[in-house]
Design a protein around this motif. Structure first.
Motif, PDB file in Angstrom:
ATOM      1  N   ARG A  65       0.823  -1.206   0.000  1.00 51.78           N
ATOM      2  CA  ARG A  65       0.000   0.000   0.000  1.00 51.78           C
ATOM      3  C   ARG A  65       0.861   1.261   0.000  1.00 51.78           C
ATOM      4  O   ARG A  65       0.483   2.272  -0.598  1.00 51.78           O
ATOM      5  CB  ARG A  65      -0.931   0.002   1.217  1.00 51.78           C
ATOM      6  CG  ARG A  65      -2.047  -1.019   1.129  1.00 51.78           C
ATOM      7  CD  ARG A  65      -3.149  -0.696   2.113  1.00 51.78           C
ATOM      8  NE  ARG A  65      -4.273  -1.612   2.001  1.00 51.78           N
ATOM      9  CZ  ARG A  65      -5.429  -1.455   2.631  1.00 51.78           C
ATOM     10  NH1 ARG A  65      -5.600  -0.424   3.443  1.00 51.78           N
ATOM     11  NH2 ARG A  65      -6.405  -2.317   2.478  1.00 51.78           N
TER      12      ARG A  65
ATOM     13  N   TRP B   2       0.737   4.199  -2.728  1.00 45.84           N
ATOM     14  CA  TRP B   2       0.603   5.601  -2.335  1.00 45.84           C
ATOM     15  C   TRP B   2       1.711   6.451  -2.960  1.00 45.84           C
ATOM     16  O   TRP B   2       1.472   7.590  -3.359  1.00 45.84           O
ATOM     17  CB  TRP B   2       0.656   5.709  -0.819  1.00 45.84           C
ATOM     18  CG  TRP B   2       0.598   7.106  -0.313  1.00 45.84           C
ATOM     19  CD1 TRP B   2      -0.507   7.893  -0.165  1.00 45.84           C
ATOM     20  CD2 TRP B   2       1.718   7.899   0.112  1.00 45.84           C
ATOM     21  NE1 TRP B   2      -0.159   9.115   0.337  1.00 45.84           N
ATOM     22  CE2 TRP B   2       1.199   9.161   0.523  1.00 45.84           C
ATOM     23  CE3 TRP B   2       3.085   7.680   0.206  1.00 45.84           C
ATOM     24  CZ2 TRP B   2       2.009  10.175   0.999  1.00 45.84           C
ATOM     25  CZ3 TRP B   2       3.889   8.694   0.687  1.00 45.84           C
ATOM     26  CH2 TRP B   2       3.362   9.916   1.076  1.00 45.84           C
ATOM     27  N   GLU B   3       2.908   5.913  -3.055  1.00 39.72           N
ATOM     28  CA  GLU B   3       3.993   6.636  -3.705  1.00 39.72           C
ATOM     29  C   GLU B   3       3.692   6.912  -5.162  1.00 39.72           C
ATOM     30  O   GLU B   3       3.922   8.020  -5.661  1.00 39.72           O
ATOM     31  CB  GLU B   3       5.303   5.834  -3.595  1.00 39.72           C
ATOM     32  CG  GLU B   3       6.024   5.994  -2.282  1.00 39.72           C
ATOM     33  CD  GLU B   3       7.386   5.335  -2.290  1.00 39.72           C
ATOM     34  OE1 GLU B   3       8.263   5.789  -1.549  1.00 39.72           O
ATOM     35  OE2 GLU B   3       7.567   4.361  -3.036  1.00 39.72           O
TER      36      GLU B   3
ATOM     37  N   GLU C 234       0.739   7.142  -6.507  1.00 45.10           N
ATOM     38  CA  GLU C 234      -0.309   8.161  -6.554  1.00 45.10           C
ATOM     39  C   GLU C 234       0.258   9.551  -6.304  1.00 45.10           C
ATOM     40  O   GLU C 234      -0.173  10.530  -6.937  1.00 45.10           O
ATOM     41  CB  GLU C 234      -1.388   7.836  -5.523  1.00 45.10           C
ATOM     42  CG  GLU C 234      -2.186   6.581  -5.847  1.00 45.10           C
ATOM     43  CD  GLU C 234      -3.198   6.255  -4.768  1.00 45.10           C
ATOM     44  OE1 GLU C 234      -3.183   6.956  -3.724  1.00 45.10           O
ATOM     45  OE2 GLU C 234      -4.000   5.319  -4.968  1.00 45.10           O
ATOM     46  N   GLU C 235       1.207   9.668  -5.393  1.00 46.07           N
ATOM     47  CA  GLU C 235       1.831  10.961  -5.135  1.00 46.07           C
ATOM     48  C   GLU C 235       2.622  11.439  -6.347  1.00 46.07           C
ATOM     49  O   GLU C 235       2.632  12.636  -6.654  1.00 46.07           O
ATOM     50  CB  GLU C 235       2.748  10.862  -3.912  1.00 46.07           C
ATOM     51  CG  GLU C 235       2.005  10.748  -2.598  1.00 46.07           C
ATOM     52  CD  GLU C 235       1.207  11.987  -2.294  1.00 46.07           C
ATOM     53  OE1 GLU C 235       1.757  13.096  -2.403  1.00 46.07           O
ATOM     54  OE2 GLU C 235       0.014  11.841  -1.955  1.00 46.07           O
TER      55      GLU C 235
ATOM     56  N   ASP D  54      -8.071   4.115   5.443  1.00 43.21           N
ATOM     57  CA  ASP D  54      -7.243   4.781   4.429  1.00 43.21           C
ATOM     58  C   ASP D  54      -6.688   6.104   4.944  1.00 43.21           C
ATOM     59  O   ASP D  54      -5.527   6.443   4.683  1.00 43.21           O
ATOM     60  CB  ASP D  54      -8.063   5.014   3.159  1.00 43.21           C
ATOM     61  CG  ASP D  54      -8.386   3.718   2.434  1.00 43.21           C
ATOM     62  OD1 ASP D  54      -7.659   2.729   2.664  1.00 43.21           O
ATOM     63  OD2 ASP D  54      -9.356   3.685   1.656  1.00 43.21           O
TER      64      ASP D  54
ATOM     65  N   LYS E 155      -2.741   6.911   5.242  1.00 43.04           N
ATOM     66  CA  LYS E 155      -2.139   8.036   4.528  1.00 43.04           C
ATOM     67  C   LYS E 155      -1.405   8.973   5.485  1.00 43.04           C
ATOM     68  O   LYS E 155      -0.329   9.493   5.167  1.00 43.04           O
ATOM     69  CB  LYS E 155      -3.217   8.787   3.761  1.00 43.04           C
ATOM     70  CG  LYS E 155      -3.727   8.023   2.538  1.00 43.04           C
ATOM     71  CD  LYS E 155      -4.793   8.797   1.801  1.00 43.04           C
ATOM     72  CE  LYS E 155      -5.275   8.010   0.579  1.00 43.04           C
ATOM     73  NZ  LYS E 155      -6.340   8.731  -0.158  1.00 43.04           N
TER      74      LYS E 155
ATOM     75  N   PHE F 163       1.735   7.219   6.287  1.00 35.41           N
ATOM     76  CA  PHE F 163       2.663   7.275   5.158  1.00 35.41           C
ATOM     77  C   PHE F 163       3.337   8.643   5.069  1.00 35.41           C
ATOM     78  O   PHE F 163       4.549   8.730   4.850  1.00 35.41           O
ATOM     79  CB  PHE F 163       1.928   6.968   3.855  1.00 35.41           C
ATOM     80  CG  PHE F 163       1.453   5.542   3.747  1.00 35.41           C
ATOM     81  CD1 PHE F 163       2.026   4.541   4.506  1.00 35.41           C
ATOM     82  CD2 PHE F 163       0.414   5.193   2.887  1.00 35.41           C
ATOM     83  CE1 PHE F 163       1.593   3.236   4.416  1.00 35.41           C
ATOM     84  CE2 PHE F 163      -0.028   3.893   2.794  1.00 35.41           C
ATOM     85  CZ  PHE F 163       0.555   2.912   3.563  1.00 35.41           C
ATOM     86  N   ARG F 164       2.553   9.717   5.224  1.00 30.64           N
ATOM     87  CA  ARG F 164       3.132  11.052   5.139  1.00 30.64           C
ATOM     88  C   ARG F 164       4.129  11.313   6.266  1.00 30.64           C
ATOM     89  O   ARG F 164       5.139  11.989   6.073  1.00 30.64           O
ATOM     90  CB  ARG F 164       2.018  12.107   5.187  1.00 30.64           C
ATOM     91  CG  ARG F 164       1.137  12.140   3.952  1.00 30.64           C
ATOM     92  CD  ARG F 164       0.238  13.354   3.947  1.00 30.64           C
ATOM     93  NE  ARG F 164      -0.658  13.337   2.811  1.00 30.64           N
ATOM     94  CZ  ARG F 164      -1.904  12.886   2.840  1.00 30.64           C
ATOM     95  NH1 ARG F 164      -2.389  12.415   3.983  1.00 30.64           N
ATOM     96  NH2 ARG F 164      -2.666  12.903   1.768  1.00 30.64           N
TER      97      ARG F 164
ATOM     98  N   SER G 185       7.194   8.764   5.511  1.00 34.39           N
ATOM     99  CA  SER G 185       7.618   8.583   4.116  1.00 34.39           C
ATOM    100  C   SER G 185       9.115   8.776   3.914  1.00 34.39           C
ATOM    101  O   SER G 185       9.702   8.103   3.053  1.00 34.39           O
ATOM    102  CB  SER G 185       6.825   9.535   3.213  1.00 34.39           C
ATOM    103  OG  SER G 185       6.997  10.880   3.622  1.00 34.39           O
TER     104      SER G 185
END
Length: 351
Positions: free
Chosen positions: A162, A166-167, A169-170, A297, A301, A304-305, A308
C-alpha cells in the motif's frame, strides 16, 4: 450413632478391609489406604450438651490413570501444536498463493485445540485448575502464537504494498500539479494561440514573444526517498498543452457518441428498476464498510506522510520477501525451542 462412648466403643479388627485382585477402576488406581479409631467430643448434642462418641474411619487415596489421558489428551494436543508449525515452511510468494493454506491451517489448529482441550468430555469436572488444564492452555497459546505470526508478516507485506501504491499516486499528483502550473504560466504570457515557426513560438505581440522566450518554468519536485529537492527547468515548447481546437474536437466526439445512445428504450428502464430494488437491501452494509475503509485509508495516509522519508530507507521496503523469509526462518527455530522449554518446566513441576 445412637449410643455414646459410655455405651459402645468401636474398634477395628486386625485386618480392617481387603480388596480383591480383580477389582479395579477404569481411570483410578488405589495408591494408599489408612484407618483409625477416635473417641471424643462429636458434633452431636443431647440434653446435657455435646456428646462423647466413639467412631472409626477408613480413608482411601486414589490416583488417576495417566495412560488414558496421555493417549487421549496430551498426545493429540502435542501433535496439533506440531501441525501449526508447518505453516512456517509455507513460503511467501509474490502472488500470495500460500495465504489460504496458512490461514486454513492456523484456524483449524486453534479450533482443534479448543474442541479437544476445552470441550472434551474426558476432562475431570472439578472447580480448580488441574495439571491437564495448564497443559491445554499452554498448547492453545503455542498454536495461537503461530497464527499471529502469519498475521504479522501478512500485514507487513500489505503495508509495504500500500505504501508503494501511495507513492505512485503521489508521483501522479505531482505530475498533474506540474502540468497545471505550466498551463497557467503559458496562459499568463500568451492569451492567443501560439504559432510555431522554426521551432520557436511566435505571437502577434513582439513583447510577449521576447518575454515568453526569456521566462523559464521552474518546477520544484521533491525526491521521494530523501529530504533534498530537485529543480527542473521545463521548456514550454516541450509541454504538450492541448489547443482550443483539440478540446472542441474532443467535445464533439463525445457528444456524437452520446447522441447514438437512446435513453428512451424500455430495456434501460427495466435495468434501472432492478437496480432500485437491490439497493435498499445492501445500503446499510455498504455504508458501514465504506466508512471503515475510509477511516483506515485516512489513518494509513497520515502514517505514510509522517514516515515517508524513513520507510524507503528500510530493508523491509527494499527487499520485503527477504525479510519475511528471515522472520519465518527465525520462527522455525524459536517456536520449537520455547515449546520444549515450557514442556520441561511443566513435567518437572507436575511429576
Amino acid at each position: 450413632f445412637a449410643y455414646t462412648a459410655q455405651d459402645v466403643i468401636y474398634k477395628w479388627q486386625a485386618t480392617p478391609f481387603s480388596i480383591g485382585e480383580d477389582v479395579a477402576l477404569a481411570q483410578f488406581h488405589l495408591a494408599n489406604a489408612s484407618f483409625g479409631e477416635n473417641i471424643g467430643i462429636s458434633g452431636r448434642r443431647d440434653r446435657a450438651g455435646f456428646r462423647n462418641d466413639s467412631s472409626v474411619h477408613l480413608t482411601f487415596f486414589f490416583e488417576r490413570q495417566t495412560g488414558f489421558f496421555l493417549l487421549q489428551i496430551y498426545t493429540p494436543l502435542t501433535l496439533i501444536v506440531f501441525c501449526s508449525w508447518v505453516s512456517f515452511w509455507l513460503v511467501k510468494t509474490e502472488k500470495g498463493g500460500e495465504v489460504p493454506a496458512r490461514t486454513a491451517l492456523g484456524a483449524t489448529t486453534v479450533l482443534a485445540i479448543v474442541n479437544l482441550g476445552f470441550g472434551g468430555k474426558a476432562k475431570p469436572k472439578v472447580g480448580y485448575a488441574t495439571a491437564m488444564d495448564m497443559y491445554i492452555v499452554l498448547c492453545f497459546f503455542a498454536v495461537f502464537a503461530a497464527l499471529v505470526e502469519f498475521a504479522c508478516i501478512n500485514f507487513v507485506d500489505t503495508f509495504i504494498k500500500r505504501f508503494k501504491v501511495w507513492e505512485e499516486e503521489e508521483k501522479l499528483r505531482i505530475q498533474r500539479e506540474v502540468l497545471e502550473l505550466s498551463e497557467k504560466k503559458i496562459e499568463e504570457f500568451s492569451k492567443e494561440i501560439p504559432i510555431k515557426e522554426n521551432g520557436k513560438l511566435k505571437h502577434k505581440n513582439q513583447y510577449q514573444n521576447d518575454k515568453f522566450a526569456e521566462e523559464d518554468l521552474i518546477i520544484i519536485i521533491p525526491i521521494e526517498n530523501g529530504n533534498e529537492t530537485k529543480i527542473t527547468q521545463i521548456d514550454p515548447v516541450d509541454i504538450g498543452v492541448p489547443t482550443p481546437l483539440a478540446k472542441s474536437e474532443c467535445v464533439s466526439n463525445v457528444s456524437t457518441q452520446d447522441a447514438c445512445v437512446s435513453t428512451e428504450d424500455e430495456e434501460f428502464e427495466d435495468i434501472e428498476e432492478e437496480e432500485d430494488d437491490t439497493e435498499p437491501k445492501a445500503i446499510q452494509f455498504q455504508f458501514v464498510t465504506k466508512c471503515m475503509d475510509e477511516l483506515f485509508d485516512i489513518f494509513l495516509k497520515r502514517l505514510f506522510r509522517k514516515y515517508s522519508p524513513v520507510i524507503p530507507q528500510m530493508t523491509i521496503y527494499k527487499d520485503t520477501l527477504s525479510v519475511i523469509y528471515d522472520i519465518d526462518n527465525f520462527a522455525r527455530k524459536l517456536f520449537p525451542l520455547v515449546f520444549l522449554c515450557l514442556q520441561i518446566m511443566y513435567w518437572t513441576a507436575y511429576l
